[in-house]
Design an enzyme around this catalytic site. Sequence first.
Site, PDB file in Angstrom:
ATOM      1  N   GLU A  32       0.834  -1.198   0.000  1.00 37.66           N
ATOM      2  CA  GLU A  32       0.000   0.000   0.000  1.00 37.66           C
ATOM      3  C   GLU A  32       0.874   1.255   0.000  1.00 37.66           C
ATOM      4  O   GLU A  32       1.722   1.429   0.879  1.00 37.66           O
ATOM      5  CB  GLU A  32      -0.907  -0.026   1.231  1.00 37.66           C
ATOM      6  CG  GLU A  32      -1.831  -1.238   1.249  1.00 37.66           C
ATOM      7  CD  GLU A  32      -2.393  -1.534   2.620  1.00 37.66           C
ATOM      8  OE1 GLU A  32      -2.155  -0.729   3.551  1.00 37.66           O
ATOM      9  OE2 GLU A  32      -3.071  -2.569   2.781  1.00 37.66           O
ATOM     10  N   LEU A  61      -6.086  -1.606  -0.262  1.00 37.66           N
ATOM     11  CA  LEU A  61      -5.968  -1.804   1.184  1.00 37.66           C
ATOM     12  C   LEU A  61      -6.607  -3.145   1.536  1.00 37.66           C
ATOM     13  O   LEU A  61      -7.735  -3.219   2.026  1.00 37.66           O
ATOM     14  CB  LEU A  61      -6.664  -0.672   1.935  1.00 37.66           C
ATOM     15  CG  LEU A  61      -6.107   0.735   1.684  1.00 37.66           C
ATOM     16  CD1 LEU A  61      -7.022   1.789   2.259  1.00 37.66           C
ATOM     17  CD2 LEU A  61      -4.730   0.854   2.301  1.00 37.66           C
ATOM     18  N   ALA A  62      -5.877  -4.216   1.263  1.00 39.20           N
ATOM     19  CA  ALA A  62      -6.431  -5.568   1.431  1.00 39.20           C
ATOM     20  C   ALA A  62      -5.281  -6.531   1.659  1.00 39.20           C
ATOM     21  O   ALA A  62      -4.815  -7.188   0.727  1.00 39.20           O
ATOM     22  CB  ALA A  62      -7.251  -5.962   0.203  1.00 39.20           C
ATOM     23  N   GLU A  63      -4.826  -6.630   2.912  1.00 36.55           N
ATOM     24  CA  GLU A  63      -3.616  -7.409   3.208  1.00 36.55           C
ATOM     25  C   GLU A  63      -3.764  -8.880   2.841  1.00 36.55           C
ATOM     26  O   GLU A  63      -2.821  -9.497   2.342  1.00 36.55           O
ATOM     27  CB  GLU A  63      -3.258  -7.267   4.688  1.00 36.55           C
ATOM     28  CG  GLU A  63      -2.638  -5.925   5.058  1.00 36.55           C
ATOM     29  CD  GLU A  63      -3.641  -4.799   5.169  1.00 36.55           C
ATOM     30  OE1 GLU A  63      -3.231  -3.620   5.234  1.00 36.55           O
ATOM     31  OE2 GLU A  63      -4.866  -5.098   5.189  1.00 36.55           O
ATOM     32  N   GLN A  85       2.017  -2.285   5.844  1.00 39.19           N
ATOM     33  CA  GLN A  85       2.310  -0.890   6.173  1.00 39.19           C
ATOM     34  C   GLN A  85       2.674  -0.686   7.646  1.00 39.19           C
ATOM     35  O   GLN A  85       3.604   0.058   7.969  1.00 39.19           O
ATOM     36  CB  GLN A  85       1.113  -0.024   5.789  1.00 39.19           C
ATOM     37  CG  GLN A  85       1.428   1.441   5.689  1.00 39.19           C
ATOM     38  CD  GLN A  85       0.281   2.200   5.040  1.00 39.19           C
ATOM     39  OE1 GLN A  85      -0.758   2.405   5.660  1.00 39.19           O
ATOM     40  NE2 GLN A  85       0.468   2.599   3.791  1.00 39.19           N
ATOM     41  N   PHE A  86       1.961  -1.351   8.556  1.00 38.01           N
ATOM     42  CA  PHE A  86       2.269  -1.322   9.988  1.00 38.01           C
ATOM     43  C   PHE A  86       2.037  -2.717  10.562  1.00 38.01           C
ATOM     44  O   PHE A  86       1.224  -3.484  10.047  1.00 38.01           O
ATOM     45  CB  PHE A  86       1.389  -0.313  10.739  1.00 38.01           C
ATOM     46  CG  PHE A  86       1.809   1.113  10.575  1.00 38.01           C
ATOM     47  CD1 PHE A  86       2.766   1.676  11.408  1.00 38.01           C
ATOM     48  CD2 PHE A  86       1.245   1.896   9.585  1.00 38.01           C
ATOM     49  CE1 PHE A  86       3.154   3.000  11.255  1.00 38.01           C
ATOM     50  CE2 PHE A  86       1.616   3.220   9.428  1.00 38.01           C
ATOM     51  CZ  PHE A  86       2.586   3.774  10.261  1.00 38.01           C
ATOM     52  N   PHE A  89      -1.380  -4.267  11.048  1.00 38.56           N
ATOM     53  CA  PHE A  89      -2.177  -4.503   9.843  1.00 38.56           C
ATOM     54  C   PHE A  89      -1.941  -5.891   9.247  1.00 38.56           C
ATOM     55  O   PHE A  89      -2.577  -6.255   8.256  1.00 38.56           O
ATOM     56  CB  PHE A  89      -1.848  -3.461   8.766  1.00 38.56           C
ATOM     57  CG  PHE A  89      -2.149  -2.036   9.163  1.00 38.56           C
ATOM     58  CD1 PHE A  89      -2.778  -1.728  10.355  1.00 38.56           C
ATOM     59  CD2 PHE A  89      -1.801  -0.992   8.313  1.00 38.56           C
ATOM     60  CE1 PHE A  89      -3.042  -0.421  10.715  1.00 38.56           C
ATOM     61  CE2 PHE A  89      -2.064   0.322   8.661  1.00 38.56           C
ATOM     62  CZ  PHE A  89      -2.682   0.611   9.859  1.00 38.56           C
ATOM     63  N   PRO A  92      -5.121  -9.233   9.106  1.00 38.54           N
ATOM     64  CA  PRO A  92      -6.030  -9.667   8.042  1.00 38.54           C
ATOM     65  C   PRO A  92      -5.382 -10.666   7.071  1.00 38.54           C
ATOM     66  O   PRO A  92      -6.100 -11.418   6.403  1.00 38.54           O
ATOM     67  CB  PRO A  92      -6.376  -8.349   7.327  1.00 38.54           C
ATOM     68  CG  PRO A  92      -6.244  -7.317   8.388  1.00 38.54           C
ATOM     69  CD  PRO A  92      -5.067  -7.759   9.212  1.00 38.54           C
ATOM     70  N   HIS A 132      -0.227   0.259  15.466  1.00 35.84           N
ATOM     71  CA  HIS A 132       0.925   0.853  14.792  1.00 35.84           C
ATOM     72  C   HIS A 132       2.232   0.651  15.559  1.00 35.84           C
ATOM     73  O   HIS A 132       3.278   1.117  15.114  1.00 35.84           O
ATOM     74  CB  HIS A 132       0.711   2.355  14.581  1.00 35.84           C
ATOM     75  CG  HIS A 132      -0.370   2.684  13.601  1.00 35.84           C
ATOM     76  ND1 HIS A 132      -1.693   2.458  13.861  1.00 35.84           N
ATOM     77  CD2 HIS A 132      -0.321   3.234  12.361  1.00 35.84           C
ATOM     78  CE1 HIS A 132      -2.416   2.860  12.825  1.00 35.84           C
ATOM     79  NE2 HIS A 132      -1.606   3.334  11.895  1.00 35.84           N
TER      80      HIS A 132
END
Length: 327
Positions: A32, A61-63, A85-86, A89, A92, A132
């Site tokens: 992302e 945005l779809a891990e 990204q973090f 996250f 998922p 995060h």
Amino acid sequence: MSDIQTLPFAKALNAGLRAAMTADDHVLLMGEDIGPLGGVFRVTEGLHAEFGSQRVLDTPLAESGIVGTAIGLAMAGFRPVVEIQFDGFVFPAFDQITSQLAKLTNRHEGTANFPVVIRIPYGGHIGAVEHHQESPEAYFAHTPGLRVVSPSTPNDAYWMIQDAIASPDPVIFLEPKAKYWMKGEVDVAERALTLHASRVVRRGTDVTLVGHGAMVTTLLQAAALAEGEGTSCEVIDIRSLAPIDYEPIIESVRRTGRMVYAQEAPGNVSVGSEVAATVMERAFYALEAPVLRVSGFDVPFPPAKLEGQYLPDADRILEAVDRALAY
């Protein structure tokens, strides 16, 4: 012949990714905002312009979808490098990683490799919100079929990302986000260690301090303070969480007789727990005190203003050193 450059941790990762992509056109990046933006931490900055949108892919945005796509690309002969990204996250995508990616080589009875690297910025010290600043390494280190590594210096970042990409197996690549701006020397001509080797970063005689990721810097701070009080601490960076190179740790403990493991993650069922148990099994008669652990607390990561209370610091490590020496 060495070629030394001074680079921030994030730039060293960037250089390592560039070197891997230059060497093998089957290496591609997915994540992302990693394209023109260069990622939240700018680790992929400039790579989209250099290699194009076919090799540096901005994803939805779809891990789960990102990792699932990477698995398919690996099956087709590519070497995808996924950026989560973090840290918070990644969950998922947890099913794709642990139920599929980790098991596929075994499911194919070793006839197929799945060289997927999943980069995860992890840990605290950046004053961020929930999801995060987490340290989920134990979930992945516990999962057979995954290699799990975490560099703590720019030089390791540069070489370990290349070695992870070259690995035939899936690699969880944990990047301590607190170190992204830390500068250090990088020898871009010659690697010092293999991907899974532990490293002694400071020699000592009284207590062995062991850790990974951002905690290595804190251990070095504690060792420097302990030296002022007359205590000599050896510091070991394990670098690889699965598999773990135990020989430098065991050799050190046999000399010092005492060990403290420090980590940002909660202590219950953690990497520190595993290292402590293994050292107790393999070096029991050398120990003058129990192996002690210093960790985050067994609660969800707190609001940013409380992270200083949650994350281990040099004082908490020195308290454990004093307890070990008191036996």
